[in-house]
Design a protein around this motif. Structure first.
Motif, PDB file in Angstrom:
ATOM      1  N   ILE A 313       0.842  -1.206   0.000  1.00  0.00           N
ATOM      2  CA  ILE A 313       0.000   0.000   0.000  1.00  0.00           C
ATOM      3  C   ILE A 313       0.875   1.254   0.000  1.00  0.00           C
ATOM      4  O   ILE A 313       0.555   2.252  -0.667  1.00  0.00           O
ATOM      5  CB  ILE A 313      -0.955  -0.018   1.214  1.00  0.00           C
ATOM      6  N   ALA A 314       1.988   1.175   0.741  1.00  0.00           N
ATOM      7  CA  ALA A 314       2.915   2.316   0.759  1.00  0.00           C
ATOM      8  C   ALA A 314       3.459   2.582  -0.646  1.00  0.00           C
ATOM      9  O   ALA A 314       3.542   3.736  -1.098  1.00  0.00           O
ATOM     10  CB  ALA A 314       4.050   2.047   1.736  1.00  0.00           C
ATOM     11  N   GLU A 315       3.824   1.507  -1.348  1.00  0.00           N
ATOM     12  CA  GLU A 315       4.324   1.655  -2.718  1.00  0.00           C
ATOM     13  C   GLU A 315       3.248   2.240  -3.633  1.00  0.00           C
ATOM     14  O   GLU A 315       3.537   3.091  -4.488  1.00  0.00           O
ATOM     15  CB  GLU A 315       4.782   0.292  -3.251  1.00  0.00           C
ATOM     16  N   MET A 316       2.015   1.764  -3.477  1.00  0.00           N
ATOM     17  CA  MET A 316       0.916   2.274  -4.301  1.00  0.00           C
ATOM     18  C   MET A 316       0.720   3.769  -4.082  1.00  0.00           C
ATOM     19  O   MET A 316       0.536   4.550  -5.029  1.00  0.00           O
ATOM     20  CB  MET A 316      -0.393   1.528  -3.972  1.00  0.00           C
ATOM     21  N   LEU A 317       0.765   4.168  -2.800  1.00  0.00           N
ATOM     22  CA  LEU A 317       0.562   5.586  -2.478  1.00  0.00           C
ATOM     23  C   LEU A 317       1.693   6.440  -3.038  1.00  0.00           C
ATOM     24  O   LEU A 317       1.456   7.513  -3.604  1.00  0.00           O
ATOM     25  CB  LEU A 317       0.474   5.769  -0.962  1.00  0.00           C
ATOM     26  N   ASN A 318       2.932   5.967  -2.897  1.00  0.00           N
ATOM     27  CA  ASN A 318       4.077   6.723  -3.417  1.00  0.00           C
ATOM     28  C   ASN A 318       4.002   6.845  -4.937  1.00  0.00           C
ATOM     29  O   ASN A 318       4.267   7.915  -5.505  1.00  0.00           O
ATOM     30  CB  ASN A 318       5.382   6.039  -3.010  1.00  0.00           C
ATOM     31  N   ALA A 319       3.608   5.726  -5.595  1.00  0.00           N
ATOM     32  CA  ALA A 319       3.481   5.752  -7.059  1.00  0.00           C
ATOM     33  C   ALA A 319       2.389   6.730  -7.483  1.00  0.00           C
ATOM     34  O   ALA A 319       2.558   7.510  -8.438  1.00  0.00           O
ATOM     35  CB  ALA A 319       3.176   4.351  -7.578  1.00  0.00           C
ATOM     36  N   ILE A 355      -5.283  12.821  -2.357  1.00  0.00           N
ATOM     37  CA  ILE A 355      -4.059  12.007  -2.301  1.00  0.00           C
ATOM     38  C   ILE A 355      -3.230  12.389  -1.084  1.00  0.00           C
ATOM     39  O   ILE A 355      -2.691  11.520  -0.373  1.00  0.00           O
ATOM     40  CB  ILE A 355      -3.246  12.178  -3.600  1.00  0.00           C
ATOM     41  N   HIS A 356      -3.146  13.675  -0.808  1.00  0.00           N
ATOM     42  CA  HIS A 356      -2.423  14.146   0.376  1.00  0.00           C
ATOM     43  C   HIS A 356      -3.067  13.596   1.650  1.00  0.00           C
ATOM     44  O   HIS A 356      -2.362  13.145   2.568  1.00  0.00           O
ATOM     45  CB  HIS A 356      -2.412  15.676   0.391  1.00  0.00           C
ATOM     46  N   GLN A 357      -4.390  13.597   1.701  1.00  0.00           N
ATOM     47  CA  GLN A 357      -5.113  13.086   2.878  1.00  0.00           C
ATOM     48  C   GLN A 357      -4.890  11.581   3.045  1.00  0.00           C
ATOM     49  O   GLN A 357      -4.735  11.086   4.169  1.00  0.00           O
ATOM     50  CB  GLN A 357      -6.603  13.393   2.753  1.00  0.00           C
ATOM     51  N   LEU A 358      -4.875  10.849   1.909  1.00  0.00           N
ATOM     52  CA  LEU A 358      -4.650   9.406   1.974  1.00  0.00           C
ATOM     53  C   LEU A 358      -3.261   9.093   2.516  1.00  0.00           C
ATOM     54  O   LEU A 358      -3.089   8.168   3.325  1.00  0.00           O
ATOM     55  CB  LEU A 358      -4.828   8.779   0.585  1.00  0.00           C
ATOM     56  N   MET A 359      -2.274   9.861   2.094  1.00  0.00           N
ATOM     57  CA  MET A 359      -0.908   9.635   2.577  1.00  0.00           C
ATOM     58  C   MET A 359      -0.821   9.935   4.075  1.00  0.00           C
ATOM     59  O   MET A 359      -0.162   9.200   4.839  1.00  0.00           O
ATOM     60  CB  MET A 359       0.074  10.502   1.802  1.00  0.00           C
ATOM     61  N   LYS A 360      -1.495  10.974   4.482  1.00  0.00           N
ATOM     62  CA  LYS A 360      -1.490  11.330   5.906  1.00  0.00           C
ATOM     63  C   LYS A 360      -2.178  10.239   6.730  1.00  0.00           C
ATOM     64  O   LYS A 360      -1.709   9.849   7.802  1.00  0.00           O
ATOM     65  CB  LYS A 360      -2.199  12.669   6.089  1.00  0.00           C
ATOM     66  N   ARG A 361      -3.287   9.741   6.195  1.00  0.00           N
ATOM     67  CA  ARG A 361      -4.026   8.689   6.905  1.00  0.00           C
ATOM     68  C   ARG A 361      -3.187   7.417   7.004  1.00  0.00           C
ATOM     69  O   ARG A 361      -3.204   6.722   8.024  1.00  0.00           O
ATOM     70  CB  ARG A 361      -5.335   8.412   6.173  1.00  0.00           C
ATOM     71  N   GLN A 385     -10.272  -0.136   3.855  1.00  0.00           N
ATOM     72  CA  GLN A 385     -10.980   1.080   3.437  1.00  0.00           C
ATOM     73  C   GLN A 385     -10.019   2.024   2.697  1.00  0.00           C
ATOM     74  O   GLN A 385     -10.386   2.611   1.668  1.00  0.00           O
ATOM     75  CB  GLN A 385     -11.580   1.782   4.654  1.00  0.00           C
ATOM     76  N   LEU A 386      -8.799   2.166   3.242  1.00  0.00           N
ATOM     77  CA  LEU A 386      -7.802   3.033   2.612  1.00  0.00           C
ATOM     78  C   LEU A 386      -7.469   2.524   1.205  1.00  0.00           C
ATOM     79  O   LEU A 386      -7.380   3.305   0.247  1.00  0.00           O
ATOM     80  CB  LEU A 386      -6.544   3.069   3.477  1.00  0.00           C
ATOM     81  N   LEU A 387      -7.311   1.208   1.071  1.00  0.00           N
ATOM     82  CA  LEU A 387      -6.993   0.611  -0.226  1.00  0.00           C
ATOM     83  C   LEU A 387      -8.104   0.869  -1.243  1.00  0.00           C
ATOM     84  O   LEU A 387      -7.833   1.186  -2.411  1.00  0.00           O
ATOM     85  CB  LEU A 387      -6.764  -0.896  -0.057  1.00  0.00           C
ATOM     86  N   ALA A 388      -9.339   0.744  -0.797  1.00  0.00           N
ATOM     87  CA  ALA A 388     -10.478   1.001  -1.690  1.00  0.00           C
ATOM     88  C   ALA A 388     -10.466   2.454  -2.166  1.00  0.00           C
ATOM     89  O   ALA A 388     -10.739   2.741  -3.346  1.00  0.00           O
ATOM     90  CB  ALA A 388     -11.784   0.681  -0.971  1.00  0.00           C
ATOM     91  N   GLN A 389     -10.137   3.385  -1.262  1.00  0.00           N
ATOM     92  CA  GLN A 389     -10.089   4.801  -1.628  1.00  0.00           C
ATOM     93  C   GLN A 389      -8.920   5.089  -2.570  1.00  0.00           C
ATOM     94  O   GLN A 389      -9.029   5.927  -3.475  1.00  0.00           O
ATOM     95  CB  GLN A 389      -9.983   5.658  -0.370  1.00  0.00           C
ATOM     96  N   ILE A 390      -7.789   4.375  -2.359  1.00  0.00           N
ATOM     97  CA  ILE A 390      -6.642   4.544  -3.267  1.00  0.00           C
ATOM     98  C   ILE A 390      -7.021   4.106  -4.684  1.00  0.00           C
ATOM     99  O   ILE A 390      -6.708   4.788  -5.666  1.00  0.00           O
ATOM    100  CB  ILE A 390      -5.425   3.737  -2.754  1.00  0.00           C
ATOM    101  N   GLU A 391      -7.690   2.958  -4.785  1.00  0.00           N
ATOM    102  CA  GLU A 391      -8.124   2.454  -6.094  1.00  0.00           C
ATOM    103  C   GLU A 391      -9.057   3.451  -6.773  1.00  0.00           C
ATOM    104  O   GLU A 391      -8.957   3.708  -7.974  1.00  0.00           O
ATOM    105  CB  GLU A 391      -8.818   1.094  -5.935  1.00  0.00           C
ATOM    106  N   MET A 392      -9.978   4.009  -5.993  1.00  0.00           N
ATOM    107  CA  MET A 392     -10.916   4.984  -6.536  1.00  0.00           C
ATOM    108  C   MET A 392     -10.181   6.251  -7.004  1.00  0.00           C
ATOM    109  O   MET A 392     -10.477   6.811  -8.060  1.00  0.00           O
ATOM    110  CB  MET A 392     -11.961   5.342  -5.469  1.00  0.00           C
ATOM    111  N   MET A 393      -9.181   6.661  -6.207  1.00  0.00           N
ATOM    112  CA  MET A 393      -8.424   7.864  -6.552  1.00  0.00           C
ATOM    113  C   MET A 393      -7.568   7.631  -7.806  1.00  0.00           C
ATOM    114  O   MET A 393      -7.422   8.529  -8.642  1.00  0.00           O
ATOM    115  CB  MET A 393      -7.541   8.261  -5.364  1.00  0.00           C
ATOM    116  N   LYS A 394      -7.013   6.416  -7.950  1.00  0.00           N
ATOM    117  CA  LYS A 394      -6.251   6.085  -9.159  1.00  0.00           C
ATOM    118  C   LYS A 394      -7.141   6.207 -10.385  1.00  0.00           C
ATOM    119  O   LYS A 394      -6.715   6.727 -11.434  1.00  0.00           O
ATOM    120  CB  LYS A 394      -5.704   4.655  -9.056  1.00  0.00           C
ATOM    121  N   GLU A 395      -8.364   5.751 -10.257  1.00  0.00           N
ATOM    122  CA  GLU A 395      -9.302   5.813 -11.385  1.00  0.00           C
ATOM    123  C   GLU A 395      -9.632   7.263 -11.740  1.00  0.00           C
ATOM    124  O   GLU A 395      -9.627   7.645 -12.917  1.00  0.00           O
ATOM    125  CB  GLU A 395     -10.577   5.037 -11.030  1.00  0.00           C
TER     126      GLU A 395
END
Length: 567
Positions: A313-319, A355-361, A385-395
């Protein structure tokens, strides 16, 4: 004479009807008489004689006397009374008192029904009494065998019944007294009451048999299996606690203590022979223990999930964050060439913010994992929940990047469309030149000018920096409409002009003979020379149709044939 014949016919009819009706009534009397005889011949005495073979005391003697008196009353009183009423009916018929006779016959029918019911009741009750005595003799021996087997089992395997053995003894002793009650009732001729005792014994013995089958297994569950499971659950809980699992939210120790208490209650239920309640209690406790095992297993799987997924998840967020930075640079570059809508800009700002909020969370969750004060299952839910939001944000981010790429594509498409429209307008002008028209109508020249202006507007819009693509699209749409209108008007105008010439040529044959045709064609020629081709065609056709109806269709056919040959 005719009246006399009619009277004779009526009298004859009455006599025939009277004869038929009397015959029918006598037939009913015969039926009722046969019914009465059949009731008298019912085998009640034979059935009663069977009762005498039983112990003629107590209830049996009372029932026998009741049945005998009922039968004697039927034979000596009720049936002779019915016989007299049948004789009375015959006398009423002889006197032609048909209404009264019908009433008596209905009464006799009702009395016979009642007598038939009483006789059948006597026979049924006799059968019930005799049947009860026979069933009692058969079933009591089977029950004695079952009872003895239960006593032997309890004696031989008493240890398997544990706390329930004493109550089972009491149950079996109560049954022993019921066997004695049965013997007393049977000896005193109370077979029906004895039947009730048999049925009661059958139910109680069945219940006891079921209990004796269930109790050993229930005791094993309550005294061995479930306590072992609870101990194993407690050991697993303590081991996980030592390994660093946070399990306070499960309150395992309190749950185990509560279940041990309930196991004692189940043992008390078994002691009191409340076996169904104990079985239900054991089922519920086992289900709850399974649930506790599932919760502990959930913590283990959650721990594994966190260990494996945190880095991913950390790698996904950084990417995603790096991609967002690239998109930010791309957005600034695109804005130099294109105007982005307020909606698109707000969408991108929202993406950056989220994205900033997701990284902080994620940092907060990571800190809680290191802190080791939160249950892994709760942390896993937050990570999911965080992973689901990351996927949505990527989209959403990908959709925005597509929007940026689409702007350049839209520009190229707009330039291509502009070239196509320019060619189409040039084609319209070439057709005009080729047609060698004497001139162009003012309205057409105005349309042509508007089309050229609309194309110019599109070209100017495409030269703006930054490019406003919504404005380009709108100008392009207006230009497409204007050019298409000019092209269609050009084709129609050239066809009208050519057709006018053909109509005038065709109509010249009528000029000398018809002044009206000459006048109409001259008017059409005037309009043609002044570039009003539509009105010229209407004027020429109107003049020609006066002398040759359907001429226009013939001219059009000639015109199309000539054009096809040229093509």
């Amino acid at each position: 004479m005719e009246i006399a014949i009619i009277v004779l016919l009526l009298l004859g009819g009455v006599m025939i009807y009277n004869h038929m009706y009397r015959k029918k009534m006598y037939g009913e009397i015969d039926r009722l008489e046969a019914w009465k005889v059949s009731i008298m011949n019912r085998p009640v005495p034979d059935e009663l004689s069977k009762v005498k073979q039983l112990n003629m005391t107590g209830e049996t003697e009372q029932l026998f006397e009741k049945w005998r008196q009922k039968w004697d009353d039927l034979v000596a009183v009720q049936l002779p009374n019915i016989e007299e009423k049948l004789f009375d009916t015959e006398e009423l018929l002889d006197k032609y008192r048909y209404a009264k006779a019908r009433a008596v016959l209905r009464e006799i029918d009702q009395l016979l029904r009642q007598a038939e019911g009483e006789v059948q009741l006597i026979i049924d009750e006799v059968h019930e009494l005799i049947g009860s005595e026979e069933q009692n003799r058969t079933e009591i021996e089977e029950l004695r065998t079952t009872y003895r087997d239960a006593k032997k089992t309890l004696l031989a395997y008493r240890y398997t019944f544990g706390v329930a053995a004493a109550k089972l003894d009491e149950k079996l002793e109560e049954m022993e007294s019921k066997f004695q009650d049965f013997e007393k009732l049977t000896e005193s001729g109370n077979y029906l009451a004895a039947r009730e005792v048999v049925l009661s014994l059958k139910k109680e013995l069945n219940d006891v048999t079921v209990m004796m089958n269930d109790i050993p297994e229930l005791l094993t569950e309550c005294q061995t299996t479930i306590p072992a499971q609870l101990e194993e659950l407690l050991d697993g809980y303590r081991e996980m606690k030592q390994e660093g699992y946070i399990l306070d939210h499960l309150q395992i120790e309190r749950e185990i203590a509560e279940k041990r208490k309930r196991m004692e209650q189940c043992l008390q239920m078994i002691r009191d022979l409340r076996i169904d309640e104990a079985k239900q209690g054991v089922i519920e406790i086992k289900e709850e223990i399974d649930t506790l095992y599932d919760l502990l297993e959930k913590e283990v799987t959650s721990h594994h999930y966190i260990k494996t997924e945190m880095s991913r998840i950390a790698e996904m967020l950084n990417a995603l964050n790096e991609e967002a930075k690239e998109t930010s640079e791309e957005t600034l570059f695109v804005q130099q060439s294109y105007q982005l809508s307020t909606k698109d800009l707000e969408k991108y700002r929202s993406i950056e913010k989220q994205i900033h909020q997701l990284m902080k969370r994620f940092e907060i969750i990571h800190a809680r994992v290191l802190e080791a004060k939160t249950a892994y299952s709760l942390l896993k839910e937050e990570l999911e929940q965080l992973l689901a939001q990351i996927e949505m944000m990527k989209e959403e981010h990908e959709q925005f990047r597509v929007t940026l790429q689409t702007l350049r594509k839209d520009e190229l498409v707009a330039r291509e469309k502009l070239d196509v429209m320019k060619k189409k307008l040039s084609e319209a002008l070439r057709l005009v030149q080729k047609s060698r028209l004497p001139g162009l109508p003012k309205s057409y020249e105005l349309q042509l000018s508007e089309a050229k202006d609309s194309l110019m507007k599109v070209a100017l819009r495409l030269e703006e920096k930054p490019l406003n693509m919504p404005a380009v699209s709108q100008a392009l749409e207006e230009a497409e409409t204007a050019v298409q209108r000019v092209y269609e008007r050009t084709v129609a105008m050239i066809e009208q002009a050519s057709l006018v010439e053909k109509v005038i040529q065709y109509g010249n044959r009528y000029r000398r003979r018809y002044p009206s045709v000459k006048e109409g064609l001259e008017e059409a020629e005037y309009l043609f020379r002044h570039y009003d081709y539509e009105q010229a065609l209407e004027q020429a056709v109107a003049a020609l149709e006066k002398v040759e109806p359907g001429a226009l269709q013939r001219v059009q056919q000639i015109f199309h044939e000539e054009r096809s040959k040229k093509e």
